[in-house]
Design an enzyme around this catalytic site. Sequence first.
Site, PDB file in Angstrom:
ATOM      1  N   TYR A 107     -51.895 -19.490  80.765  1.00 40.64           N
ATOM      2  CA  TYR A 107     -52.355 -20.746  81.340  1.00 40.64           C
ATOM      3  C   TYR A 107     -51.163 -21.624  81.702  1.00 40.64           C
ATOM      4  CZ  TYR A 107     -57.205 -19.904  79.843  1.00 40.64           C
ATOM      5  OH  TYR A 107     -58.473 -19.395  79.666  1.00 40.64           O
ATOM      6  N   HIS A 175     -57.599 -10.897  76.215  1.00 35.06           N
ATOM      7  CA  HIS A 175     -58.029 -11.666  77.380  1.00 35.06           C
ATOM      8  C   HIS A 175     -58.881 -10.819  78.327  1.00 35.06           C
ATOM      9  CE1 HIS A 175     -56.636 -15.239  80.094  1.00 35.06           C
ATOM     10  NE2 HIS A 175     -57.932 -15.052  80.140  1.00 35.06           N
ATOM     11  N   PRO A 254     -68.840 -23.344  81.197  1.00 32.23           N
ATOM     12  CA  PRO A 254     -70.198 -23.789  80.864  1.00 32.23           C
ATOM     13  C   PRO A 254     -70.804 -24.718  81.909  1.00 32.23           C
ATOM     14  CG  PRO A 254     -68.598 -25.025  79.579  1.00 32.23           C
ATOM     15  CD  PRO A 254     -67.832 -23.944  80.290  1.00 32.23           C
ATOM     16  N   LEU A 255     -69.957 -25.263  82.794  1.00 32.18           N
ATOM     17  CA  LEU A 255     -70.440 -26.150  83.855  1.00 32.18           C
ATOM     18  C   LEU A 255     -70.351 -25.474  85.219  1.00 32.18           C
ATOM     19  CD1 LEU A 255     -68.775 -29.464  82.630  1.00 32.18           C
ATOM     20  CD2 LEU A 255     -71.050 -28.567  82.102  1.00 32.18           C
ATOM     21  N   GLY A 256     -70.199 -24.165  85.223  1.00 30.46           N
ATOM     22  CA  GLY A 256     -70.027 -23.454  86.471  1.00 30.46           C
ATOM     23  C   GLY A 256     -68.602 -23.600  86.971  1.00 30.46           C
ATOM     24  N   GLY A 258     -66.246 -24.682  90.347  1.00 29.08           N
ATOM     25  CA  GLY A 258     -66.233 -25.294  91.662  1.00 29.08           C
ATOM     26  C   GLY A 258     -67.392 -26.224  91.918  1.00 29.08           C
TER      27      GLY A 258
END
Length: 329
Positions: A107, A175, A254-256, A258
């Site tokens: 990251y 990963h 968890p929020l999609g 894009g």
Amino acid sequence: MARVPRRDMLIGSCAVLGTVPLGACGQRKSGDDSSTPPALASSAGVLTMGNDLTVNRLGFGTGRLGQWQRGAGFFRRGRFQEPADARRLLRRVVELGVQFIDTADTYGREYAVEPLIYQALHPYPSDLVIATKGGGLVRSGGEFDKDASPAHLRAACEASLARLHLERIDLYQLHWVDPKVPLEESVGELARLRTEGKIRHIGLSNVSLAELQRAQAVAPLVSVQNPYSVIDRASDEVLSFCERAGLAFVAYGPLGFGGVPKDATPAAARLAELARRRGMSMQQAMLAWLLARSRQVLPIPGTTSVEHLDQDIAAAGVVLTAAEMTTID
């Protein structure tokens, strides 16, 4: 790290928020000048991994703190987060009672996010679990490649230990499954690192049910991290297995990705309508849905905004009833 579980103080009545307006739990209502204390991640309850790591059941994912270039399986994340801003955000994460921070060695540009965690949070709270991942490489030009060979995993784990300034990583996750390397060899190396005391527990990421079962035959696992949300339920059977086996299911994305398409699926459309009636954002409704979906789910929303972080954590106090969940599903 020595671990003394923190007993976070529950602020106000946010732990039983079935009917309390969301503005009373971490969000100031329009026109409200009162100083309302923020919601805490502890309102979501707790989850125990491996019988010895108990964390509040709403974590934080750090993938957005660095900029990804477009590559195999990835997409552009936006501008690079300024290090000072990222450190302030990470401190706010802990202030809000988050006890599980997920990261990965790849990251950020030049492996930058693990050092940011150290700079922001060291000395670490005794109840903070930092989970990281190995098994990938970022090539010149930003291209991502998989490398889950035993030699690479060992070097990656030791490099993460150094960047995070830890003697042992609480949760080290593979990963990606590398098609060039037998999964048993990858997990076998993680088992050796565990025996050597360099990692406490082993987890997997981005795996199918068959891969999870193969890995379990090699070494004890405590978690699986897959993309999962009301708009992406491809890992339903993996979650069901985790429930039966007592494994944590760490839900990333968890929020999609894009943006949040409210009508991506019929369930998402019904959840959007519920969010409107309950006076919450779609993002908060999506997190509340995950928390109600299964006691084994540990969502890890990520953001570069303190304001969005506060709103995400406020979802920890939102209770969706069994009847509401049946209606959505």
